[in-house]
Design a protein around this motif. Structure first.
Motif, short mmCIF file in Angstrom:
data_model
loop_
_atom_site.label_atom_id
_atom_site.label_comp_id
_atom_site.label_asym_id
_atom_site.label_seq_id
_atom_site.Cartn_x
_atom_site.Cartn_y
_atom_site.Cartn_z
N ARG A 114 6.14 11.00 -7.93
CA ARG A 114 5.13 9.97 -7.80
C ARG A 114 5.47 8.82 -8.73
O ARG A 114 5.86 9.03 -9.88
N SER A 173 3.61 6.85 -10.49
CA SER A 173 2.88 6.86 -11.76
C SER A 173 3.51 7.86 -12.73
O SER A 173 3.60 7.61 -13.93
N GLU A 233 5.35 7.00 -16.38
CA GLU A 233 4.91 7.65 -17.60
C GLU A 233 6.07 8.37 -18.28
O GLU A 233 6.25 8.29 -19.50
N GLU A 245 -8.11 5.44 -2.98
CA GLU A 245 -6.96 5.17 -3.84
C GLU A 245 -5.82 4.65 -2.97
O GLU A 245 -5.23 5.40 -2.20
N PRO A 305 -1.34 3.92 -7.43
CA PRO A 305 -1.69 5.29 -7.85
C PRO A 305 -2.67 5.28 -9.01
O PRO A 305 -2.45 4.60 -10.02
N GLY A 306 -3.75 6.01 -8.84
CA GLY A 306 -4.76 6.06 -9.89
C GLY A 306 -5.78 4.96 -9.80
O GLY A 306 -6.75 4.95 -10.55
#
Length: 359
Positions: A23, A25, A29, A328, A333-334
């Motif tokens: 993903r 996101s 990260e 969403e 994403p998020g």
């Protein structure tokens, strides 16, 4: 039956191993953690678009070379604090300022290489001292030149909590000429925080008037006369502009900046500001307006907000027609966004997506 003839029944259920892309996101990260933990070149963008196929360019010598397009960087500035004793600081910010820790990355030596937390809607990153790569805290520099300005709902309450938890008071909360009430503290780790509660929205001209005699002059920026920094304004046409004004202010939450009427009382010009930035003009759709004579036809605006859920709840309370319920988006994403239609058929979308698609 020999062992060679025996067949494992799970082999019939097995599927070929196919690599899957993570993903976006998660990839962002993980990249952020690796860059900080390994002390890589900070000039390397942390937030990028997914890899694209390289473009082929022909040089003057008729040879070819691959040129990768430059990935845009998200236009977000996030405070990154260096603290001697980051673990203790994370606990303090949680207790004193109501922060919520997202995650932390701890090195083999016990130091925090990277961590993230949120205070209200604000995101803050924190790490320990790393003098070996030029990362110093206020403790090692004997002070800081940066202050963090934090918007809060009750400045007196948070100020008192912070001081009770060990912060140093630099300035008690007081009403200011710019329309906010704020106080300043230094946390136990040397960082200065300006806690601010908005009491009223002021134009630059009103601020300048209130500041007279204070020893400071308030001046407009390069675009004299404006209090916002938006190059494109949307326009919505309404057969009943007065009702349109009530809708965008009372239901959607826009704030009136300018409303000009001609001698007959007809709206000649208007400016309504979204609290987080952006201007929309509301205009009458009638023969007197040669540009907007058909309300509700192909009129649509997208409004960026950190809290789309709050707007959604107001729309639900008002019984507004829903085009797209909260969801969403795959490109955010998020995040979250939704769309509604106002009483005259104009479409309004509110979402957290602010550009720089990640997939």
């Amino acid at each position: 039956m020999t062992n060679a003839e025996r067949r494992d029944p799970f082999e019939d259920l097995a599927q070929p191993i196919t690599p899957q892309a993570p993903r976006p996101s998660f990839a962002r990260e993980l990249r952020s953690r690796v860059v900080v933990a390994l002390g890589l070149d900070e000039a390397v963008p942390i937030v990028t678009l997914p890899e694209r196929k390289p473009m082929t360019a022909t040089t003057t010598s008729t040879s070819t070379s691959t040129v990768s397009p430059t990935a845009p960087v998200a236009s977000v500035v996030t405070p990154y604090l260096t603290i001697a004793g980051a673990a203790e600081a994370l606990d303090w910010y949680t207790e004193a300022l109501g922060a919520v820790e997202a995650f932390r990355v701890v090195g083999d030596d016990g130091r925090i290489g990277h961590s993230e937390l949120s205070i209200g809607g604000a995101r803050v990153m924190i790490s320990d001292d790393y003098p070996e790569i030029g990362v110093h805290s206020p403790a090692s520099l004997n002070g800081t030149t940066v202050a963090l300005h934090l918007e809060v709902g009750d400045v007196d309450d948070l100020f008192a909590r912070a001081v009770a938890a060990g912060a140093t008071s630099l300035q008690e909360p007081a009403d200011q000429a710019h329309g906010a009430r704020h106080g300043t503290i230094v946390d136990p780790f040397g960082h200065r925080w300006m806690l601010s509660q908005t009491l009223e929205q002021l134009s630059v001209d009103d601020y300048a008037t209130r500041a007279e005699g204070s020893g400071f002059r308030v001046q407009h920026g390069p675009r004299a006369g404006t209090t916002y920094n938006d190059g494109i304004w949307g326009v919505m046409a309404y057969a009943d502009p007065e009702a349109g004004i009530r809708f965008v202010t009372e239901v959607l939450g826009f704030e009136e900046q300018v409303l000009v009427r001609d001698p007959s009382g007809r709206i000649a010009h208007s400016e309504y500001r979204w609290p987080e930035g952006g201007i929309v003009q509301l205009a009458p759709a009638d023969p007197g307006n040669p540009f907007l004579t058909e309300p509700g036809r192909n009129s649509s605006l997208y409004v960026i907000t950190r809290d789309p859920l709050a707007v959604w709840e107001r729309c639900q309370a008002a019984g507004v027609e829903v085009i797209r319920p909260p969801e969403e988006p795959h490109y955010d994403p998020g995040g979250m966004g939704f769309s509604i239609r106002d009483p005259e058929g104009n479409a309004w979308s509110f979402g957290s997506y602010a550009g720089g698609a990640t997939e």
